[in-house]
Structures are given as C-alpha cells and as structure tokens.
Design an enzyme around this catalytic site. Structure first.
Site, mmCIF file in Angstrom:
data_model
loop_
_atom_site.group_PDB
_atom_site.id
_atom_site.type_symbol
_atom_site.label_atom_id
_atom_site.label_comp_id
_atom_site.label_asym_id
_atom_site.label_seq_id
_atom_site.Cartn_x
_atom_site.Cartn_y
_atom_site.Cartn_z
ATOM 1 N N GLY A 68 5.750 8.392 1.273
ATOM 2 C CA GLY A 68 6.651 8.150 2.417
ATOM 3 C C GLY A 68 7.548 6.948 2.145
ATOM 4 O O GLY A 68 8.764 6.988 2.374
ATOM 5 N N HIS A 69 6.954 5.863 1.642
ATOM 6 C CA HIS A 69 7.746 4.676 1.295
ATOM 7 C C HIS A 69 8.760 5.015 0.196
ATOM 8 O O HIS A 69 9.904 4.593 0.241
ATOM 9 C CB HIS A 69 6.841 3.548 0.778
ATOM 10 C CG HIS A 69 5.862 3.026 1.787
ATOM 11 N ND1 HIS A 69 4.510 3.186 1.653
ATOM 12 C CD2 HIS A 69 6.038 2.315 2.919
ATOM 13 C CE1 HIS A 69 3.890 2.611 2.664
ATOM 14 N NE2 HIS A 69 4.788 2.066 3.454
ATOM 15 N N SER A 88 0.499 7.656 5.785
ATOM 16 C CA SER A 88 0.372 6.293 6.302
ATOM 17 C C SER A 88 -0.601 5.524 5.411
ATOM 18 O O SER A 88 -1.574 6.107 4.919
ATOM 19 C CB SER A 88 -0.178 6.330 7.736
ATOM 20 O OG SER A 88 -0.635 5.049 8.118
ATOM 21 N N ALA A 114 0.864 -1.191 0.000
ATOM 22 C CA ALA A 114 0.000 0.000 0.000
ATOM 23 C C ALA A 114 0.896 1.235 0.000
ATOM 24 O O ALA A 114 0.773 2.142 0.831
ATOM 25 C CB ALA A 114 -0.971 0.012 1.180
ATOM 26 N N GLN A 135 2.688 -9.338 13.421
ATOM 27 C CA GLN A 135 2.756 -8.047 14.114
ATOM 28 C C GLN A 135 1.391 -7.401 14.307
ATOM 29 O O GLN A 135 1.300 -6.295 14.830
ATOM 30 C CB GLN A 135 3.716 -7.096 13.409
ATOM 31 C CG GLN A 135 3.216 -6.514 12.108
ATOM 32 C CD GLN A 135 4.332 -5.774 11.386
ATOM 33 O OE1 GLN A 135 5.292 -6.364 10.928
ATOM 34 N NE2 GLN A 135 4.212 -4.454 11.306
ATOM 35 N N ASP A 152 7.704 5.591 12.338
ATOM 36 C CA ASP A 152 7.540 4.539 13.357
ATOM 37 C C ASP A 152 8.783 4.580 14.254
ATOM 38 O O ASP A 152 9.653 3.715 14.176
ATOM 39 C CB ASP A 152 7.362 3.189 12.663
ATOM 40 C CG ASP A 152 6.135 3.178 11.771
ATOM 41 O OD1 ASP A 152 5.035 3.020 12.302
ATOM 42 O OD2 ASP A 152 6.276 3.378 10.540
ATOM 43 N N HIS A 197 3.053 4.598 -0.550
ATOM 44 C CA HIS A 197 2.772 6.021 -0.743
ATOM 45 C C HIS A 197 4.107 6.754 -0.815
ATOM 46 O O HIS A 197 5.177 6.120 -0.751
ATOM 47 C CB HIS A 197 1.871 6.553 0.379
ATOM 48 C CG HIS A 197 2.364 6.223 1.757
ATOM 49 N ND1 HIS A 197 3.524 6.747 2.281
ATOM 50 C CD2 HIS A 197 1.873 5.396 2.717
ATOM 51 C CE1 HIS A 197 3.712 6.292 3.503
ATOM 52 N NE2 HIS A 197 2.725 5.439 3.797
ATOM 53 N N GLU A 225 11.275 7.229 10.262
ATOM 54 C CA GLU A 225 11.136 7.754 11.622
ATOM 55 C C GLU A 225 9.673 7.841 12.017
ATOM 56 O O GLU A 225 9.359 8.001 13.194
ATOM 57 C CB GLU A 225 11.789 9.142 11.702
ATOM 58 C CG GLU A 225 13.302 9.082 11.588
ATOM 59 C CD GLU A 225 13.954 10.446 11.707
ATOM 60 O OE1 GLU A 225 13.231 11.467 11.702
ATOM 61 O OE2 GLU A 225 15.197 10.489 11.799
HETATM 62 P P1 AMP Z 1 4.780 0.115 6.566
HETATM 63 O O1 AMP Z 1 4.502 -0.309 5.170
HETATM 64 O O2 AMP Z 1 3.733 1.001 7.172
HETATM 65 O O3 AMP Z 1 5.199 -1.023 7.447
HETATM 66 O O4 AMP Z 1 6.043 1.050 6.470
HETATM 67 C C1 AMP Z 1 7.219 0.622 5.842
HETATM 68 C C2 AMP Z 1 8.316 1.597 6.125
HETATM 69 O O5 AMP Z 1 7.949 2.883 5.639
HETATM 70 C C3 AMP Z 1 8.598 1.763 7.628
HETATM 71 O O6 AMP Z 1 9.987 1.874 7.840
HETATM 72 C C4 AMP Z 1 7.870 3.040 7.941
HETATM 73 O O7 AMP Z 1 8.415 3.716 9.063
HETATM 74 C C5 AMP Z 1 8.103 3.822 6.667
HETATM 75 N N1 AMP Z 1 7.108 4.884 6.542
HETATM 76 C C6 AMP Z 1 5.761 4.758 6.635
HETATM 77 N N2 AMP Z 1 5.164 5.962 6.531
HETATM 78 C C7 AMP Z 1 6.168 6.865 6.359
HETATM 79 C C8 AMP Z 1 6.206 8.291 6.202
HETATM 80 N N3 AMP Z 1 5.103 9.012 6.205
HETATM 81 N N4 AMP Z 1 7.414 8.876 6.050
HETATM 82 C C9 AMP Z 1 8.561 8.136 6.059
HETATM 83 N N5 AMP Z 1 8.585 6.801 6.208
HETATM 84 C C10 AMP Z 1 7.418 6.170 6.370
#
Ligand code: AMP
Length: 279
Positions: free
Chosen positions: A37-38, A186, A33, A62, A151, A35, A149
């Site tokens: 940020g990733h 997110s 999913a 998790q 998380d 975005h 960061e």
């Molecule tokens: P997730 O898919 O939510 O498990 O996130 C995967 C990675 O992307 C993790 O290291 C998160 O901390 C990072 N991540 C998620 N949202 C953001 C964001 N808004 N900005 C920077 N990194 C993010």
C-alpha cells in the site's frame, strides 16, 4: 542504498537544489513497516514528480494509547530494502527530538472534520497527525504530498489544513490497496494471529454488503445495523463505528444521494482495524 537522512539540515540543501531546478518534489509520509500500500503511494508520487522523499516517523503525538505506540512495528532496514528499487531520492527518518525539539509548543488542530469517527474514539489523534504533517511539509519543502484513501478521514483533515493554512503543497489521495481477500493492507495486520487474519476480511465484506443495501434503497439505520451484526458474528471483538458520511465533509447522511463514504473501525484479536469504501 538510498541515503537515510536523520536531520532536516541534511535534507534542506538537497531539496533547495531540486526546487531551484524547478523540479516538483513529492513527499510520502509514512510510519514505516512498509507494505505494498505504501509502495503504491511511492509509485503515484514517482509518476507525478521527478523527486520523491519518503518519510518514516512513528509520531508519538498521534498515539492516544501508549501501548499501541510501543507495539507499533519498526522495521527500518526492511523498509529501506523495499524502497531501494522504487527510485526514491531520499528517505527522511528523523528522531523524535528532531521533530519535537525541547521547547516545542505548537499544535495544529482542525475543528469539525477531526471530531467524529476516529476523532471520537482516539482523542487528540488528528491534532497529532495535523501537527506532524504540517511539520513534515515544512521540513521537506515538498510541492506535492501523497496520502492513502485507506485513512479517509486523515486525508480529509490534511486537505482542510492545507487549504486553511494556504500551505503551498498539493495534496494527492491514492486508492486503498487490498490483499486478494479484500482486507485493506495495514502495518497493523502483521499483529493478527493466523486465525484472526483469516477472519479479518469479514469487515470489508460486511461493508460491501451494506453498500449494496444502501444503493438498493435500504435505510441507512438498517443497513449499518446489519453490517455491525455481520462483523460481530464473524468473530470481531467490537465495532467502534460503522457509519455513512458525506465523502467530502464527513457530515452525517441518511442516504447516499451525494458522493458518500461508508467508514468503519472494529477490533479483532486486540488489533483495531479501519476501512472505508465509496457508496
Ligand atoms: P501509515 O504508515 O499507516 O501512517 O501510512 C502512511 C500512508 O500510507 C498514509 O497516507 C496511509 O493512508 C497510506 N496507506 C496505508 N495503508 C494503505 C493501503 N492499504 N493502501 C493505500 N495507502 C495506504
């Protein structure tokens, strides 16, 4: 299109070639999913390492809430399209059985730093994270790993685990990407109704207010109490925590004398949002 690999046996020979060539190999673990940020993590990885693997795995271990696991967005085709222009060398998207084959019996649990905040509200969450990240380090054989960061506690848990287990992986933290109204990006934001999405930036706004008060000398108890009230008044259903912590150890602090972090989790429209900022 970048190849989507499902099996570690398909990934390993490729990585072995890169490593034999002395090329640094980055892994960017995600649950998909994707975005912006990733993608910022992917770009940071690309800037540091000639080879980049993005993993996509919605890790059942998790999720302490089965409904949250079931509702977690899965958008693999769109993810692959987003990654296509990013210069990624491989996408590793294993099935659950590949990560946890029959007989799987190991759990990595990181004491102390896993216990407060998210750990209190999501029992078992960080053991699930640490176990899957240790697995992904082993499966990919990466030399560098990039985490957001966003998380903050997860990043601290992973740093602790990598140091404690002498894992030969450099853990790199990357800044939180936000929408223009301040809401931290997110995958869960997509579950907010339009009305809730409009209210959601109140969390970050309240945290910024608290950070200003703290820097101005207001006692932590008061500043945090006001921030919680702001979030609830803005229309959030509940606040799990709003807390000032030492940025590295996540131990409680009364004032931001050493580098401190303000961390919060709150629920809006049935969606649990987390955020953190420096103080
Ligand atoms: P997730 O898919 O939510 O498990 O996130 C995967 C990675 O992307 C993790 O290291 C998160 O901390 C990072 N991540 C998620 N949202 C953001 C964001 N808004 N900005 C920077 N990194 C993010």
């Amino acid at each position: 299109m970048i190849p989507i690999l499902r099996r570690v046996a398909d990934l390993r020979p490729q990585v072995a070639e890169w490593r034999a060539d002395r090329q640094a190999v980055a892994v960017v673990p995600t649950m998909g999913a994707l975005h912006a940020g990733h993608l910022s993590l992917v770009r940071a990885a690309r800037a540091r390492c000639p080879r980049v693997i993005v993993t996509i795995f919605v890790n059942p271990a998790q999720f302490n809430n089965p409904e949250d696991l079931e509702k977690y967005p899965r958008t693999e085709n769109a993810d692959a399209e987003l990654l296509a222009p990013e210069g990624v060398d491989a996408v590793f998207a294993p099935l659950v059985d590949e990560v946890y084959p029959p007989g799987f019996a190991t759990t990595v649990s990181v004491a102390g730093i896993s216990e407060p905040l998210e750990g209190m509200h999501r029992p078992g969450h960080f053991a699930g994270v640490a176990t899957v990240v240790a697995k992904l380090f082993g499966m990919t054989g990466a030399s560098h790993a990039f985490f957001g960061e966003k998380d903050w506690q997860q990043l601290a848990v992973i740093r602790r685990m990598a140091a404690d287990l002498d894992l030969p992986v450099e853990v790199v933290g990357c800044p939180t990407l936000r929408d223009s109204d301040g809401l931290a990006m997110s995958s869960r934001n997509a579950r907010l109704s339009p009305a809730a999405r409009a209210l959601a930036p109140a969390l970050h706004r309240a945290m910024q207010g608290a950070a200003r008060s703290l820097r101005g000398g207001v006692k932590a108890g008061k500043a945090l109490e006001w921030a919680v009230a702001d979030v609830l008044n803005a229309g959030f259903d509940s606040v799990d925590y709003m807390d000032l912590r030492d940025a590295a150890t996540l131990g409680s602090v009364e004032a931001p004398d050493a580098p401190a972090r303000l961390l919060a989790a709150a629920t809006l429209d049935g969606v649990r949002l987390i955020d953190n900022i420096a103080v």
